[in-house]
Write a protein that holds these residues in place. Structure first.
Motif, PDB file in Angstrom:
ATOM      1  N   ARG A   1     -13.610  -7.838  -5.954  1.00 47.15           N
ATOM      2  CA  ARG A   1     -14.326  -7.701  -4.670  1.00 47.15           C
ATOM      3  C   ARG A   1     -15.202  -8.912  -4.359  1.00 47.15           C
ATOM      4  O   ARG A   1     -15.656  -9.081  -3.237  1.00 47.15           O
TER       5      ARG A   1
ATOM      6  N   SER B   1      -7.250   1.404  -6.311  1.00 46.61           N
ATOM      7  CA  SER B   1      -6.878   1.089  -4.923  1.00 46.61           C
ATOM      8  C   SER B   1      -5.591   1.866  -4.633  1.00 46.61           C
ATOM      9  O   SER B   1      -5.138   2.673  -5.458  1.00 46.61           O
TER      10      SER B   1
ATOM     11  N   THR C   1       0.846  -1.200   0.000  1.00 43.89           N
ATOM     12  CA  THR C   1       0.000   0.000   0.000  1.00 43.89           C
ATOM     13  C   THR C   1       0.880   1.249   0.000  1.00 43.89           C
ATOM     14  O   THR C   1       1.831   1.337   0.777  1.00 43.89           O
TER      15      THR C   1
END
Ligand code: UTP
Length: 298
Positions: free
Chosen positions: A181, A206, A165
């Protein structure tokens, strides 16, 4: 579904290194040392520690020093031996014995996807790893980043991209993944729906960025062969992986470890400081110096 082992790795190291000019005018950025070890050597050590047996480095005409670094140097060895420097003789010989390393030239810097395509005949029809020549990952006390991806490949028998991330304002620098998802995450692995190269912040699917480690199935080569130029006018690996998602499963694996972008000046400085602080012969001196600077900046 292939159950072949990942035995081979490709290290693309034929980029221009424009972010690190003028140092990279004559020296490839992959040879810039972090303390006293060239960046690419850390990457090869990670590949070997992850079980890789054969490595292909994608080079260009400016990269002879990389080939020399991983070769035997009889003259230097003889000189060191004559002066009784046995520890240094071992040091240089260990480098030459690290792995089976091969080289192929990318004739023009047409992008990462094009660089990986140069490995097609070396890889043949088996899964393989890609480690970017300027991304160093350290996972102290844990498994190397590539080993983590290979474990995920062995479990899912599908391509795996290594992600972490990043901050929201950083997404436009990376390939960003879009997880599916509808499929629950399996530990640190998520199935992908899509990937976008360097999206605008507001369009990023994302904050999970692809950071220099991949395990790919050989079907990627056919896609790279027909891949047109993408972001920055370059043939992008991300675009070909996107098309791979249309025909087979691709996963992202959120690997453990600290990743340094050594091709970026600040990333290089951070790596140099952190690595020096890990070295018993330098730690105290460097720590004292950092404290001194911090004191002056108060
Ligand atoms: P980068 O985009 O970080 O490398 O590519 P670059 O193009 O050298 O960087 P800058 O922006 O000009 O400073 C990631 C990796 O892919 C390799 C690079 O050497 C680097 O290890 N690469 C990139 C190639 O081998 N060939 C290319 O055509 C492009």
């Amino acid at each position: 579904m292939s159950t072949q082992k990942v035995r081979k790795a490709v290290i693309p190291a034929a980029g221009l290194g424009t972010r690190f000019l003028p140092a990279t005018k004559a020296i490839p950025k992959e040879m810039l040392p972090i303390v006293d070890v060239p960046t690419v050597q850390y990457i090869i050590e990670e590949a070997v520690a992850s079980g890789i047996e054969e490595i292909l480095i994608i080079t260009n005409s400016n990269k002879h020093c990389m080939e020399n670094h991983f070769d035997k140097d009889y003259e230097l060895e003889a000189r060191l031996s004559e002066s009784g420097k046995t520890a240094q003789v071992k040091l240089i010989n260990d480098i030459a014995n690290l792995a089976n390393i091969y080289y192929v030239r990318q004739k023009e810097p047409k992008g990462l996807g094009h660089a990986v395509l140069c490995a097609k005949s070396f890889i043949g029809n088996e899964p393989f790893a890609v480690l970017l020549g300027d991304d160093v990952v350290i996972n102290k006390g844990g498994q190397p980043a590539l080993q983590q991806l290979i474990n995920a490949y062995d479990k899912h028998h599908a391509s795996v991209v290594g992600v972490q991330t990043v901050a929201e304002d950083q997404v436009s620098k990376y390939g960003i993944v879009a997880p599916n998802r509808n499929v629950p995450a399996d530990g640190r692995a998520v199935k992908l729906d899509n990937m976008v190269e360097k999206p605008k912040q507001e369009e990023a699917p994302s904050r999970m960025a692809v950071l220099g480690r991949y395990v790919l199935t050989p079907e990627i080569f056919d896609l790279l062969e027909s891949q047109g130029a993408g972001a920055g006018g370059e043939i992008q690996l991300t675009d070909a992986i996107c098309r791979l998602i249309d025909t087979q499963a691709v996963y992202a694996y959120d690997f453990e470890g600290i990743r340094y972008d050594v091709g970026d000046k600040f990333g290089f400085i951070k790596a140099t400081i952190d690595f020096a602080l890990e070295r018993p012969d330098l730690r105290d001196q460097v720590a004292d110096y950092l404290k001194e600077i911090a004191e002056k900046m108060k």
